[in-house]
Write a protein that holds these residues in place. Structure first.
Motif, short mmCIF file in Angstrom:
data_model
loop_
_atom_site.label_atom_id
_atom_site.label_comp_id
_atom_site.label_asym_id
_atom_site.label_seq_id
_atom_site.Cartn_x
_atom_site.Cartn_y
_atom_site.Cartn_z
N UNK A 1 0.13 -9.69 15.79
CA UNK A 1 -0.51 -9.21 16.83
C UNK A 1 -1.55 -8.17 16.53
N UNK A 2 -2.73 -8.32 17.18
CA UNK A 2 -3.68 -6.91 17.05
C UNK A 2 -3.43 -6.37 18.35
N UNK A 3 -3.65 -5.11 17.87
CA UNK A 3 -3.50 -4.06 19.24
C UNK A 3 -4.44 -4.56 20.35
N UNK A 4 -4.02 -4.71 21.52
CA UNK A 4 -5.01 -4.88 22.50
C UNK A 4 -5.99 -3.74 22.57
N UNK A 5 -7.41 -4.18 22.84
CA UNK A 5 -8.50 -3.35 22.79
C UNK A 5 -8.73 -2.36 21.62
N UNK A 6 -8.21 -2.62 20.35
CA UNK A 6 -8.33 -1.90 19.52
C UNK A 6 -9.26 -2.62 18.32
N UNK A 7 -10.47 -1.85 18.06
CA UNK A 7 -11.35 -2.56 17.21
C UNK A 7 -11.29 -1.91 15.75
N UNK A 8 -10.31 -1.40 15.33
CA UNK A 8 -10.07 -0.67 14.18
C UNK A 8 -9.36 -1.81 13.15
#
Length: 185
Positions: A78-85
């Motif tokens: 999962x990619x962290x929600x709202x995280x563009x990093x």
């Protein structure tokens, strides 16, 4: 009437069929032939790792068409929600040992590249014989990190797509084709 060519009606959320079921089937056949040829001498060490949930239809169709011995496994990230990093979180790891095996990561779509980059780096630490990638859909305009795709299904524009494993809020995942959605408000 050839039912394999009939396309279910689009819903109010879907603007058009981007890639029809027959085109997907032909391309998966081509990929399976190429992968089978490339791994013909691996003596059963090919490990297919599907990235859940989106790759489940692609990996199932591809695995059934391979003519080389292989094992199927899955991983969930999962990619962290709202995280563009580009932070990626491991939700479920593989069960198979990768050491001295040829690993083929099966991914539904390459968008930013962060997930696939994470997987490649992670898997290489497990001492595999090789790590390669098979990606159904690539959005090259969205890449944030350089990624090599070893086996590519289709290059698509930067539009939201669903079907053939890809979803929108868990809807449309089992459509037999890839459809473009209307832009979401």
């Amino acid at each position: 009437m050839n039912h394999s060519l009939s396309i279910p009606a689009l819903t109010e959320d879907l603007s058009r069929v981007l890639i029809d079921a027959d085109t997907i089937d032909r391309r998966v056949n081509e990929l399976a032939r190429k992968i089978s040829a490339d791994y013909a001498d691996t003596d059963g060490t090919l490990l297919l790792v599907g990235v859940l949930k989106g790759s489940f239809i692609f990996i199932a169709d591809l695995a059934r068409k391979l003519s080389v011995n292989h094992v199927v496994d899955f991983i969930a990230l999962s990619s962290y929600k709202g995280d563009q990093s580009g932070n990626v979180r491991l939700l479920m790891d593989t069960r198979e040992n990768m050491e001295n095996r040829h690993v083929l990561i099966i991914e539904d779509i390459l968008d930013s590249g962060n997930t696939l980059d994470y997987l490649i780096r992670n898997f290489r630490t497990r001492n595999p014989a090789s790590v390669k990638t098979a990606v159904l859909l690539d959005k090259p305009d969205r890449h944030c990190v350089p990624i090599t795709i070893d086996y590519l299904g289709f290059t698509i524009p930067d539009v939201w797509v669903v079907g053939y494993g890809l979803d929108y809020n868990e809807k449309y995942r089992t459509l037999p084709y890839i459809a473009e959605m209307f832009p979401q408000a």
